[in-house]
Design a protein around this motif. Structure first.
Motif, PDB file in Angstrom:
ATOM      1  N   TYR A  85      -3.657  17.583  -9.768  1.00  0.00           N
ATOM      2  CA  TYR A  85      -2.498  15.568 -10.061  1.00  0.00           C
ATOM      3  C   TYR A  85      -1.431  16.185 -11.172  1.00  0.00           C
ATOM      4  N   PRO A  86      -0.777  16.684 -11.297  1.00  0.00           N
ATOM      5  CA  PRO A  86       0.438  16.761 -12.271  1.00  0.00           C
ATOM      6  C   PRO A  86       0.862  15.428 -13.105  1.00  0.00           C
ATOM      7  N   GLU A  87       0.995  15.187 -14.615  1.00  0.00           N
ATOM      8  CA  GLU A  87       1.404  14.664 -14.824  1.00  0.00           C
ATOM      9  C   GLU A  87       2.542  13.682 -14.355  1.00  0.00           C
ATOM     10  N   GLY A  88       2.946  12.537 -14.688  1.00  0.00           N
ATOM     11  CA  GLY A  88       3.493  11.748 -14.250  1.00  0.00           C
ATOM     12  C   GLY A  88       3.208  10.957 -12.935  1.00  0.00           C
TER      13      GLY A  88
ATOM     14  N   GLY B  75      22.857   1.605   4.381  1.00  0.00           N
ATOM     15  CA  GLY B  75      24.115   0.827   4.993  1.00  0.00           C
ATOM     16  C   GLY B  75      23.903   0.347   6.306  1.00  0.00           C
ATOM     17  N   GLU B  76      24.272  -0.178   6.781  1.00  0.00           N
ATOM     18  CA  GLU B  76      25.095  -1.660   8.118  1.00  0.00           C
ATOM     19  C   GLU B  76      23.249  -2.228   8.120  1.00  0.00           C
ATOM     20  N   GLY B  77      22.831  -3.341   6.987  1.00  0.00           N
ATOM     21  CA  GLY B  77      21.554  -3.955   6.793  1.00  0.00           C
ATOM     22  C   GLY B  77      20.313  -3.010   7.126  1.00  0.00           C
ATOM     23  N   ARG B  78      20.921  -1.722   7.055  1.00  0.00           N
ATOM     24  CA  ARG B  78      19.346  -0.648   6.615  1.00  0.00           C
ATOM     25  C   ARG B  78      18.248  -0.696   5.160  1.00  0.00           C
ATOM     26  N   SER B  79      17.945  -0.084   5.439  1.00  0.00           N
ATOM     27  CA  SER B  79      16.918   0.126   4.314  1.00  0.00           C
ATOM     28  C   SER B  79      15.855   1.031   4.033  1.00  0.00           C
ATOM     29  N   ARG B  80      15.540   2.515   3.535  1.00  0.00           N
ATOM     30  CA  ARG B  80      15.276   3.412   3.715  1.00  0.00           C
ATOM     31  C   ARG B  80      13.595   3.191   2.068  1.00  0.00           C
ATOM     32  N   LEU B  81      12.658   3.345   2.563  1.00  0.00           N
ATOM     33  CA  LEU B  81      11.896   3.479   2.034  1.00  0.00           C
ATOM     34  C   LEU B  81      11.540   5.262   1.024  1.00  0.00           C
ATOM     35  N   VAL B  82      12.126   5.321  -0.272  1.00  0.00           N
ATOM     36  CA  VAL B  82      12.412   6.364  -1.136  1.00  0.00           C
ATOM     37  C   VAL B  82      11.067   6.827  -2.121  1.00  0.00           C
ATOM     38  N   ALA B  83      10.661   7.194  -2.293  1.00  0.00           N
ATOM     39  CA  ALA B  83       9.475   7.638  -3.667  1.00  0.00           C
ATOM     40  C   ALA B  83      10.761   9.331  -4.770  1.00  0.00           C
ATOM     41  N   SER B  84      10.659   9.121  -5.506  1.00  0.00           N
ATOM     42  CA  SER B  84      10.949  10.189  -6.274  1.00  0.00           C
ATOM     43  C   SER B  84      10.796   9.719  -8.425  1.00  0.00           C
ATOM     44  N   GLY B  85      11.071  11.169  -8.188  1.00  0.00           N
ATOM     45  CA  GLY B  85      10.657  11.492  -9.771  1.00  0.00           C
ATOM     46  C   GLY B  85      10.675  12.652 -10.199  1.00  0.00           C
ATOM     47  N   GLN B  86       9.778  12.683 -11.673  1.00  0.00           N
ATOM     48  CA  GLN B  86      10.000  14.460 -11.950  1.00  0.00           C
ATOM     49  C   GLN B  86       8.490  15.224 -11.540  1.00  0.00           C
ATOM     50  N   LEU B  87       8.841  16.401 -10.207  1.00  0.00           N
ATOM     51  CA  LEU B  87       7.934  16.909 -10.649  1.00  0.00           C
ATOM     52  C   LEU B  87       7.302  17.959 -11.939  1.00  0.00           C
ATOM     53  N   ARG B  88       6.453  17.774 -12.707  1.00  0.00           N
ATOM     54  CA  ARG B  88       5.784  18.458 -14.087  1.00  0.00           C
ATOM     55  C   ARG B  88       5.145  19.287 -13.987  1.00  0.00           C
ATOM     56  N   LEU B  89       5.051  20.466 -14.304  1.00  0.00           N
ATOM     57  CA  LEU B  89       4.098  21.102 -13.659  1.00  0.00           C
ATOM     58  C   LEU B  89       3.511  22.109 -15.015  1.00  0.00           C
ATOM     59  N   ASP B  90       2.503  21.927 -16.279  1.00  0.00           N
ATOM     60  CA  ASP B  90       1.960  22.114 -16.700  1.00  0.00           C
ATOM     61  C   ASP B  90       0.968  22.951 -16.377  1.00  0.00           C
ATOM     62  N   PRO B  91       1.341  24.604 -16.604  1.00  0.00           N
ATOM     63  CA  PRO B  91      -0.137  25.738 -16.786  1.00  0.00           C
ATOM     64  C   PRO B  91      -1.008  25.320 -17.969  1.00  0.00           C
ATOM     65  N   GLU B  92      -0.827  24.814 -18.883  1.00  0.00           N
ATOM     66  CA  GLU B  92      -1.957  24.839 -20.091  1.00  0.00           C
ATOM     67  C   GLU B  92      -2.456  23.522 -19.304  1.00  0.00           C
ATOM     68  N   ARG B  93      -2.023  23.149 -19.574  1.00  0.00           N
ATOM     69  CA  ARG B  93      -2.842  21.465 -18.935  1.00  0.00           C
ATOM     70  C   ARG B  93      -3.476  20.499 -17.438  1.00  0.00           C
ATOM     71  N   LEU B  94      -3.021  21.451 -16.286  1.00  0.00           N
ATOM     72  CA  LEU B  94      -3.103  21.094 -14.797  1.00  0.00           C
ATOM     73  C   LEU B  94      -4.422  20.689 -14.443  1.00  0.00           C
TER      74      LEU B  94
ATOM     75  N   HIS C 219       1.119  -1.361   0.588  1.00  0.00           N
ATOM     76  CA  HIS C 219      -0.024  -0.243  -0.001  1.00  0.00           C
ATOM     77  C   HIS C 219       0.913   1.160  -0.200  1.00  0.00           C
ATOM     78  N   ALA C 220       1.793   1.501  -0.429  1.00  0.00           N
ATOM     79  CA  ALA C 220       2.376   2.486  -0.600  1.00  0.00           C
ATOM     80  C   ALA C 220       2.792   2.926  -1.815  1.00  0.00           C
ATOM     81  N   TYR C 221       2.790   4.222  -1.488  1.00  0.00           N
ATOM     82  CA  TYR C 221       2.815   5.457  -2.488  1.00  0.00           C
ATOM     83  C   TYR C 221       3.227   6.362  -2.708  1.00  0.00           C
ATOM     84  N   ALA C 222       3.318   7.243  -3.453  1.00  0.00           N
ATOM     85  CA  ALA C 222       4.042   9.085  -3.010  1.00  0.00           C
ATOM     86  C   ALA C 222       2.898   9.750  -4.550  1.00  0.00           C
ATOM     87  N   GLU C 223       2.880  11.171  -4.272  1.00  0.00           N
ATOM     88  CA  GLU C 223       2.064  11.787  -5.255  1.00  0.00           C
ATOM     89  C   GLU C 223       2.655  13.199  -5.142  1.00  0.00           C
ATOM     90  N   ILE C 224       2.823  14.178  -6.029  1.00  0.00           N
ATOM     91  CA  ILE C 224       3.266  15.396  -6.181  1.00  0.00           C
ATOM     92  C   ILE C 224       1.176  16.029  -6.001  1.00  0.00           C
TER      93      ILE C 224
END
Length: 648
Positions: free
Chosen positions: A413-416, A426-445, A396-401
């Motif tokens: 909701y911007p595209e993408g 490190g040291e047997g640890r991990s973290r959850l990361v959400a990444s991508g591109q912010l993309r704001l189109d004023p003519e279509r948003l 159930h993990a997700y992220a959005e701009i």
């Protein structure tokens, strides 16, 4: 008389002046007045509500008013409205909310085009966060699309024949969750459900007097827990049981369990209420969890929610409070690369993750090929010393701009998409990361359409391990290069462009001002202008601007104390604009400052000869000997043509 397309049903009780706030949005619809009716049902009001309604009906032929003795809840008035409705579809509206001007027309057309039994229209609200359900318009789906469970309010459009065929009615009397009972039953029966996400249909507004909150929901008179059981059993009756955590029944029950039951164990509720009030709720939630929800529902919870569930199952109220204290301190972090304009869009690379209360990343530990929850969240929590396993970190993990229209309360909701992944720490640890591109189109948003004039705040939303956070996209966490304030000329060239001006608010949040709603081209872009002057190695007459698809933009400027209308015109290289003034200014010959409103320093200088504009110069411009000679002889038509051809 034309066939009635829609019946709008509005239950009211002691509504008073809120009728006048809602009624214009109902009576000013783009759908012709003879194509829909508004049915008010007064539930035994004791104030002047009925008189206000009767005046509305007298002034508007498509308004009717019905009355009944007070029932104490909206269910009975809505049912009475259904009995009087004659429209092909019915739309439920609460008396203190509003419809978008084209809501009925768009919802009805979407319903007919897709032969839908139910149409879920985009909701905007002063009270709730954005809902992923409204990212995209959907022509046809069924309850298999379990995101429908994000929207269980009755403020939707239903085919009246469908409602009658299945005998759908609201529970009557004081019956909390009556909307969930009706809507979930409709979802289960519907053959086609449509979602209209590209237009704000319904505005769910918070009343100044708090009259539309649910502060009495746990009052025994309203039967919250018994009603929850009723709705759970209704969903079970309409679906097939399964031990698969991803089976339809378990996915539908997940929402009810997470929102109506498990929320009794989490912040802010468990920390806000006094133990004497909260403990009975906790025990009631425990009984419903163990008696009504299949084990597969609880096994399918994400990591943090699984801990809450285990504490609830054990009846460990103090442990749940201690865990809630740790989780409350968790924050979302936003990081960004430089903001820039590309292909008419404001873009940046973004990353979102979660931090513990001590500012360190929230991590998972790996042991023998399995993942375990961050021990820092379990300090002082009974059973925490042994740890809590997280079978599926991405569950159930997700992220959005998301972008909030500050004036109209609309979420866009911007595209993408942002990708959620496990990243080694490190040291047997991990973290959850959400990444991508912010993309704001004023003519279509705005649902594929241009943004209206206004200010738009940019947010990030993350749901990781069952922890939801809405975070400002902040200058504190971004590479705050001067480009972040660089405006763009956007919009179709033929119809004229507009200025889209990104800036950081006083609270350090990224915002986009469209068409100079609060920010002004010139005074609010001086920093960007100076930076671009340095980058270009020469003074520019205006801030460096991406032309995008923009056409000429009209702006007001002051030339030697005279206000004139100028235009911003895309330059030939397509990466900047130039200021174009009227050819005649009727000013004395000489060099005159050109200033934008509210600016103190000139953006350029206008060189005038005999009332005619010769050229614009940047503030640091120094004319060479050749230019001074051409200006001196500017009255000679042949030399003027030579000057124009040289562009000097």
């Amino acid at each position: 008389m034309p066939r009635l397309k829609v019946s709008v049903i509005v239950p009211v009780h002691n509504t008073g002046h809120y009728i006048e706030e809602c009624a214009p949005s109902l009576l000013g619809q783009s759908l012709p007045a003879d194509a829909y009716e508004v049915i008010y049902v007064d539930d035994g009001s004791t104030d002047d509500t009925l008189a206000r309604l009767e005046k509305l009906a007298a002034d508007h032929p498509n308004v009717q008013v019905h009355t009944q003795p007070n029932s104490g809840w909206p269910g009975a008035p809505r049912n009475l409205g259904l009995r009087h409705a004659k429209g092909e579809y019915v739309q439920f509206v609460d008396h203190d909310d509003k419809l978008g001007p084209e809501a009925l027309e768009r919802l009805y057309e979407h319903a007919v085009r897709n032969d839908a039994d139910v149409v879920v229209g985009k909701m905007s609200s002063t009270m709730v966060r954005p809902r992923r359900l409204f990212r995209h318009t959907v022509d046809s789906c069924t309850i298999e699309n379990d995101e429908l469970m994000q929207s269980l309010s009755p403020h939707k459009m239903f085919r009246r024949a469908f409602v009658e065929e299945h005998g759908l009615r609201f529970p009557e009397g004081p019956w909390i969750l009556e909307d969930l009972a009706f809507v979930s039953a409709a979802y289960l029966k519907a053959e086609r459900i449509a979602i209209l996400a590209d237009y704000p249909c319904y505005y769910w507004m918070k009343r100044d007097d708090g009259g539309n909150n649910t502060r009495h929901r746990f009052d025994p008179r309203y039967g919250f827990w018994d009603n929850t059981r009723t709705i759970v059993r209704q969903i079970k009756d309409g679906t097939t049981p399964s031990d698969d955590i991803d089976a339809l029944q378990n996915r539908l029950l997940h929402r009810l369990y997470h929102v109506e039951v498990l929320s009794r164990t989490r912040e802010p509720e468990i920390l806000r209420e006094e133990p004497a009030e909260q403990i009975p709720r906790f025990e009631a939630a425990r009984a419903v969890a163990l008696e009504e929800f299949p084990q597969a529902v609880r096994e399918g919870l994400p990591g943090v929610s699984r801990v809450r569930d285990r504490l609830l199952e054990r009846g460990d109220y103090e442990g749940a409070r201690a865990f809630a204290e740790h989780v409350r301190a968790v924050t979302a972090r936003y990081r960004s690369g430089p903001l820039r304009w590309a292909d008419g869009c404001l873009t940046a690379d973004v990353t979102l993750d979660l931090l513990r209360g001590d500012g360190e990343p929230l991590v998972l530990l790996e042991r023998d090929g399995t993942w375990w929850l961050d021990p820092a969240l379990l300090d002082g929590v009974p059973g925490g010393e042994d740890g809590y396993e997280v079978p599926d970190p991405l569950r159930h993990a997700y992220a959005e701009i998301v972008v909030k229209d500050r004036d109209r309360e609309d979420w866009w909701y911007p595209e993408g998409d942002l990708e959620v992944r496990l990243e080694p720490a490190g040291e047997g640890r991990s973290r959850l990361v959400a990444s991508g591109q912010l993309r704001l189109d004023p003519e279509r948003l705005a649902g594929g359409r241009p943004l209206e004039r206004g200010v738009y705040d940019v947010w990030g939303f993350v749901r990781l391990l069952g922890v939801d956070r809405l975070v400002r996209l902040s200058a504190r966490d971004a590479d705050g290069t001067p480009e972040a304030k660089t405006p763009a000329a956007v919009g179709p060239a033929l119809s004229g462009g507009r200025i889209a001006l990104p800036y950081w608010t006083a609270g350090h949040q990224l915002a986009l001002d469209v068409d100079q709603r609060l920010r002004r081209f010139g005074p609010d872009t001086a920093e960007a202008a100076a930076a671009n002057d340095a980058r270009a190695g020469r003074a520019l007459p205006l801030p460096y601007v991406t032309a995008a698809s923009g056409g000429p933009v009209k702006v007001k400027v002051t030339v030697a104390a005279r206000t004139v209308t100028a235009r911003l015109v895309p330059a030939a290289e397509g990466t900047s604009v130039r200021l174009r003034l009227p050819e005649r200014l009727d000013l004395p010959s000489g060099r005159h400052p050109v200033t934008f409103p509210k600016a103190t320093e000139p953006a350029a200088y206008a060189v005038v000869s005999d009332g005619a504009l010769l050229r614009l110069e940047g503030p640091a411009y120094t004319a060479g000997a050749g230019r001074r000679l051409l200006d001196a002889l500017a009255g000679n038509p042949r030399l003027r043509r030579l000057r124009d051809r040289t562009g000097r």
